[in-house]
Design a protein around this motif. Structure first.
Motif, PDB file in Angstrom:
ATOM      1  N   ILE A 212     -22.087  -0.826  -9.214  1.00 22.28           N
ATOM      2  CA  ILE A 212     -23.290  -0.110  -8.780  1.00 22.28           C
ATOM      3  C   ILE A 212     -24.333  -1.089  -8.264  1.00 22.28           C
ATOM      4  CG2 ILE A 212     -25.205   1.326  -9.586  1.00 22.28           C
ATOM      5  CD1 ILE A 212     -23.351   2.432 -11.735  1.00 22.28           C
ATOM      6  N   SER A 213     -24.916  -0.762  -7.124  1.00 26.60           N
ATOM      7  CA  SER A 213     -25.999  -1.608  -6.620  1.00 26.60           C
ATOM      8  C   SER A 213     -26.857  -0.824  -5.632  1.00 26.60           C
ATOM      9  CB  SER A 213     -25.413  -2.831  -5.923  1.00 26.60           C
ATOM     10  OG  SER A 213     -26.452  -3.628  -5.419  1.00 26.60           O
ATOM     11  N   HIS A 214     -28.113  -1.232  -5.517  1.00 25.11           N
ATOM     12  CA  HIS A 214     -28.949  -0.638  -4.475  1.00 25.11           C
ATOM     13  C   HIS A 214     -28.772  -1.440  -3.182  1.00 25.11           C
ATOM     14  CE1 HIS A 214     -31.194  -3.955  -6.143  1.00 25.11           C
ATOM     15  NE2 HIS A 214     -31.769  -4.060  -4.952  1.00 25.11           N
ATOM     16  N   ASP A 215     -28.022  -2.556  -3.263  1.00 26.64           N
ATOM     17  CA  ASP A 215     -27.908  -3.503  -2.158  1.00 26.64           C
ATOM     18  C   ASP A 215     -26.545  -3.368  -1.463  1.00 26.64           C
ATOM     19  OD1 ASP A 215     -27.584  -5.725  -0.547  1.00 26.64           O
ATOM     20  OD2 ASP A 215     -28.599  -7.090  -1.933  1.00 26.64           O
ATOM     21  N   LEU A 216     -26.566  -2.770  -0.292  1.00 24.00           N
ATOM     22  CA  LEU A 216     -25.322  -2.520   0.436  1.00 24.00           C
ATOM     23  C   LEU A 216     -24.625  -3.818   0.842  1.00 24.00           C
ATOM     24  CD1 LEU A 216     -23.551  -0.244   1.387  1.00 24.00           C
ATOM     25  CD2 LEU A 216     -25.026   0.070   3.353  1.00 24.00           C
ATOM     26  N   GLY A 217     -25.417  -4.884   1.050  1.00 25.71           N
ATOM     27  CA  GLY A 217     -24.840  -6.183   1.414  1.00 25.71           C
ATOM     28  C   GLY A 217     -23.962  -6.719   0.296  1.00 25.71           C
ATOM     29  N   VAL A 218     -24.434  -6.624  -0.936  1.00 23.96           N
ATOM     30  CA  VAL A 218     -23.682  -7.091  -2.101  1.00 23.96           C
ATOM     31  C   VAL A 218     -22.428  -6.228  -2.298  1.00 23.96           C
ATOM     32  CG1 VAL A 218     -23.749  -7.194  -4.633  1.00 23.96           C
ATOM     33  CG2 VAL A 218     -25.629  -8.153  -3.300  1.00 23.96           C
ATOM     34  N   VAL A 219     -22.603  -4.928  -2.161  1.00 22.95           N
ATOM     35  CA  VAL A 219     -21.495  -3.998  -2.380  1.00 22.95           C
ATOM     36  C   VAL A 219     -20.386  -4.223  -1.347  1.00 22.95           C
ATOM     37  CG1 VAL A 219     -20.851  -1.558  -2.275  1.00 22.95           C
ATOM     38  CG2 VAL A 219     -22.846  -2.250  -3.552  1.00 22.95           C
ATOM     39  N   ARG A 220     -20.801  -4.474  -0.113  1.00 22.02           N
ATOM     40  CA  ARG A 220     -19.825  -4.715   0.958  1.00 22.02           C
ATOM     41  C   ARG A 220     -18.953  -5.923   0.614  1.00 22.02           C
ATOM     42  NH1 ARG A 220     -21.250  -7.745   6.533  1.00 22.02           N
ATOM     43  NH2 ARG A 220     -19.224  -7.524   7.526  1.00 22.02           N
ATOM     44  N   TYR A 221     -19.570  -6.921   0.002  1.00 21.58           N
ATOM     45  CA  TYR A 221     -18.862  -8.165  -0.312  1.00 21.58           C
ATOM     46  C   TYR A 221     -17.758  -7.950  -1.348  1.00 21.58           C
ATOM     47  CZ  TYR A 221     -18.117 -13.022  -1.580  1.00 21.58           C
ATOM     48  OH  TYR A 221     -17.536 -14.232  -1.832  1.00 21.58           O
ATOM     49  N   ILE A 222     -17.988  -7.046  -2.282  1.00 22.61           N
ATOM     50  CA  ILE A 222     -17.052  -6.939  -3.410  1.00 22.61           C
ATOM     51  C   ILE A 222     -16.166  -5.687  -3.390  1.00 22.61           C
ATOM     52  CG2 ILE A 222     -18.743  -5.860  -4.995  1.00 22.61           C
ATOM     53  CD1 ILE A 222     -17.383  -7.786  -7.145  1.00 22.61           C
ATOM     54  N   VAL A 235     -23.079  11.208  -0.133  1.00 20.65           N
ATOM     55  CA  VAL A 235     -23.282  11.661   1.253  1.00 20.65           C
ATOM     56  C   VAL A 235     -22.330  10.972   2.222  1.00 20.65           C
ATOM     57  CG1 VAL A 235     -25.671  12.403   0.950  1.00 20.65           C
ATOM     58  CG2 VAL A 235     -25.200  10.016   1.571  1.00 20.65           C
ATOM     59  N   GLU A 236     -21.763   9.833   1.780  1.00 19.72           N
ATOM     60  CA  GLU A 236     -20.791   9.162   2.641  1.00 19.72           C
ATOM     61  C   GLU A 236     -19.841   8.350   1.781  1.00 19.72           C
ATOM     62  OE1 GLU A 236     -22.452   7.324   6.074  1.00 19.72           O
ATOM     63  OE2 GLU A 236     -20.515   6.587   6.776  1.00 19.72           O
ATOM     64  N   TYR A 237     -18.566   8.337   2.190  1.00 18.26           N
ATOM     65  CA  TYR A 237     -17.563   7.585   1.438  1.00 18.26           C
ATOM     66  C   TYR A 237     -16.590   6.980   2.441  1.00 18.26           C
ATOM     67  CZ  TYR A 237     -13.356   6.649  -1.232  1.00 18.26           C
ATOM     68  OH  TYR A 237     -12.268   6.029  -1.781  1.00 18.26           O
ATOM     69  N   GLY A 238     -16.219   5.724   2.217  1.00 14.54           N
ATOM     70  CA  GLY A 238     -15.225   5.161   3.123  1.00 14.54           C
ATOM     71  C   GLY A 238     -14.859   3.746   2.751  1.00 14.54           C
ATOM     72  N   GLU A 239     -13.912   3.212   3.501  1.00 15.06           N
ATOM     73  CA  GLU A 239     -13.480   1.824   3.308  1.00 15.06           C
ATOM     74  C   GLU A 239     -14.693   0.931   3.624  1.00 15.06           C
ATOM     75  OE1 GLU A 239     -12.169  -1.942   4.165  1.00 15.06           O
ATOM     76  OE2 GLU A 239     -12.505  -0.660   5.917  1.00 15.06           O
ATOM     77  N   ALA A 240     -14.859  -0.160   2.827  1.00 10.21           N
ATOM     78  CA  ALA A 240     -16.119  -0.908   2.858  1.00 10.21           C
ATOM     79  C   ALA A 240     -16.512  -1.389   4.261  1.00 10.21           C
ATOM     80  CB  ALA A 240     -16.039  -2.084   1.890  1.00 10.21           C
ATOM     81  N   GLU A 241     -15.613  -2.088   4.946  1.00  6.48           N
ATOM     82  CA  GLU A 241     -15.952  -2.646   6.266  1.00  6.48           C
ATOM     83  C   GLU A 241     -16.211  -1.540   7.280  1.00  6.48           C
ATOM     84  OE1 GLU A 241     -16.651  -5.908   7.262  1.00  6.48           O
ATOM     85  OE2 GLU A 241     -16.729  -5.962   5.083  1.00  6.48           O
ATOM     86  N   GLN A 242     -15.376  -0.514   7.208  1.00  2.00           N
ATOM     87  CA  GLN A 242     -15.506   0.623   8.121  1.00  2.00           C
ATOM     88  C   GLN A 242     -16.886   1.257   7.980  1.00  2.00           C
ATOM     89  OE1 GLN A 242     -13.306   1.670  10.291  1.00  2.00           O
ATOM     90  NE2 GLN A 242     -14.236   3.622  10.878  1.00  2.00           N
ATOM     91  N   LEU A 243     -17.265   1.476   6.712  1.00  2.00           N
ATOM     92  CA  LEU A 243     -18.552   2.117   6.446  1.00  2.00           C
ATOM     93  C   LEU A 243     -19.708   1.218   6.885  1.00  2.00           C
ATOM     94  CD1 LEU A 243     -19.451   4.309   3.515  1.00  2.00           C
ATOM     95  CD2 LEU A 243     -20.905   2.333   3.870  1.00  2.00           C
ATOM     96  N   PHE A 244     -19.513  -0.080   6.694  1.00  2.00           N
ATOM     97  CA  PHE A 244     -20.568  -1.024   7.032  1.00  2.00           C
ATOM     98  C   PHE A 244     -20.785  -1.077   8.551  1.00  2.00           C
ATOM     99  CE2 PHE A 244     -22.713  -5.119   7.267  1.00  2.00           C
ATOM    100  CZ  PHE A 244     -23.552  -5.045   6.159  1.00  2.00           C
ATOM    101  N   HIS A 245     -19.685  -1.060   9.296  1.00  2.00           N
ATOM    102  CA  HIS A 245     -19.802  -1.195  10.754  1.00  2.00           C
ATOM    103  C   HIS A 245     -20.014   0.136  11.479  1.00  2.00           C
ATOM    104  CE1 HIS A 245     -19.199  -5.458  10.878  1.00  2.00           C
ATOM    105  NE2 HIS A 245     -18.153  -5.346  10.078  1.00  2.00           N
ATOM    106  N   HIS A 246     -19.538   1.207  10.863  1.00  2.00           N
ATOM    107  CA  HIS A 246     -19.674   2.507  11.524  1.00  2.00           C
ATOM    108  C   HIS A 246     -20.242   3.548  10.572  1.00  2.00           C
ATOM    109  CE1 HIS A 246     -17.311   0.782  14.751  1.00  2.00           C
ATOM    110  NE2 HIS A 246     -16.429   0.398  13.838  1.00  2.00           N
ATOM    111  N   PRO A 247     -21.466   3.351  10.131  1.00  2.00           N
ATOM    112  CA  PRO A 247     -22.048   4.346   9.208  1.00  2.00           C
ATOM    113  C   PRO A 247     -22.219   5.687   9.914  1.00  2.00           C
ATOM    114  CG  PRO A 247     -23.729   2.827   9.973  1.00  2.00           C
ATOM    115  CD  PRO A 247     -22.419   2.293  10.485  1.00  2.00           C
ATOM    116  N   GLN A 248     -21.930   6.774   9.212  1.00  2.00           N
ATOM    117  CA  GLN A 248     -22.031   8.095   9.823  1.00  2.00           C
ATOM    118  C   GLN A 248     -23.334   8.788   9.426  1.00  2.00           C
ATOM    119  OE1 GLN A 248     -19.561   9.212  11.977  1.00  2.00           O
ATOM    120  NE2 GLN A 248     -18.869   7.108  11.681  1.00  2.00           N
ATOM    121  N   HIS A 249     -23.702   8.634   8.172  1.00  2.00           N
ATOM    122  CA  HIS A 249     -24.841   9.392   7.652  1.00  2.00           C
ATOM    123  C   HIS A 249     -26.160   8.664   7.924  1.00  2.00           C
ATOM    124  CE1 HIS A 249     -27.302  11.615   4.739  1.00  2.00           C
ATOM    125  NE2 HIS A 249     -26.377  12.550   4.827  1.00  2.00           N
TER     126      HIS A 249
END
Ligand SMILES: Nc1ncnc2c1ncn2[C@@H]1O[C@H](COP(=O)(O)OP(=O)(O)OP(=O)(O)O)[C@@H](O)[C@H]1O
Ligand SMILES: [Mg+2]
Length: 266
Positions: A212-222, A235-249
């Motif tokens: 759990i984190s409020h920091d998407l940068g940290v979450v993306r790393y792990i 509101v959104e769920y996906g594979e980490a890199e995919q979500l990071f590069h192509h956020p939908q919400h």
């Protein structure tokens, strides 16, 4: 079926609002129809702003707060239908790592006693020699020198204390680790050491974790997959890199924009 399945989970709180003359109650939908699944050995990142329901969701999964409705199934067993007694027995299957290891460790217990107590929860009759060997192995696993086992929490740095807290979480051999903002209080250089340790533990022991984190940068790393929580909902769920590069919400895009960027010349 996945290792952990969360199905239409709701956790509502009732809050007294209004005035003495016109009292009324308000329902807070802290967890509002959450459905998620996690595979064994997966790290799920759960991200969202303060108050969106991350801790309430994790406490409901662990059966520390009763679900208003919905179901939590771990390794094929429905936890929401267990009796109080059975829930207590299952609690060892869940261990938490918190933001502030100093607050979560007993200041009067040496590292050895802390790990001994945690290990005995699962194996109360472990022989002394075996216990000792297991504690040495566990300390080495989390990158602590076993020579410091007789020291107290205040004798360690923040990063080392978090390693102790991680060792204590691993000691009862849990099925699921929930790490609630485990690196938010640490210096950036120490943050990456702890994140690398958690990743290594996942690789070596097939550890399943909600991070759990409020920091998407940290979450993306792990994380392998990321769930974005907003006002009690995913509101959104996906594979980490995919979500990071192509956020939908829209909310995910806002979270991404709030990550500080280094100037190109820095
Ligand atoms: N025991 C409780 N009784 C009433 N309301 C609660 C209780 N626990 C949490 N809440 C409310 O539920 C909502 C979600 O809180 P929660 O602590 O789960 O958020 P969070 O995402 O973990 O926030 P943070 O990032 O600040 O830790 C908030 O509105 C909070 O005020
Ligand atoms: Mg919280």
């Amino acid at each position: 079926m996945s290792y952990l399945e969360i199905r239409h989970l709701h956790t509502h709180f009732t809050k007294h609002a209004g005035t003495v003359f016109s009292p009324r109650t308000e329902v807070i939908r802290a967890v509002d129809d959450v459905t998620l699944s996690i595979e064994k050995g997966e790290i799920l990142g759960l991200v969202g702003e303060s108050g969106c329901g991350k801790s309430t969701l994790s406490r409901t999964i662990m059966q520390l707060i009763p679900a208003t409705s919905g179901e939590v199934v771990l390794a094929g067993e429905s936890l929401t239908r267990l009796s109080h007694h059975e829930v207590r027995m299952r609690r060892l299957d869940f261990q938490m790592i918190f933001q502030d290891p100093y607050a979560s460790l007993n200041p009067r217990m040496t590292i050895f006693s802390t790990l001994e107590e945690a290990m005995k929860q699962r194996h109360p009759n472990l022989a002394k020699a075996e216990l000792y060997d297991k504690i040495i192995a566990l300390m080495e696993t989390v990158g602590l020198d076993p020579a410091v086992m007789k020291k107290y929490p205040h004798e360690f740095s923040g990063g080392q204390r978090q390693r102790i807290a991680i060792a204590r979480a691993l000691a009862p051999e849990p099925k699921l680790i929930i790490a609630d903002e485990p690196v938010s209080a640490l210096d950036v250089s120490i943050q990456s050491q702890i994140l690398n340790l958690l990743r290594k533990l996942r690789d070596d022991f097939q550890l399943t974790m909600i991070f759990i984190s409020h920091d998407l940068g940290v979450v993306r790393y792990i994380a392998d997959n990321i769930a974005v929580m907003y006002q009690g909902k995913i509101v959104e769920y996906g594979e980490a890199e995919q979500l990071f590069h192509h956020p939908q919400h829209e909310y995910t895009k806002r979270l991404l924009n709030s990550i500080p960027k280094l100037p190109a010349s820095a």
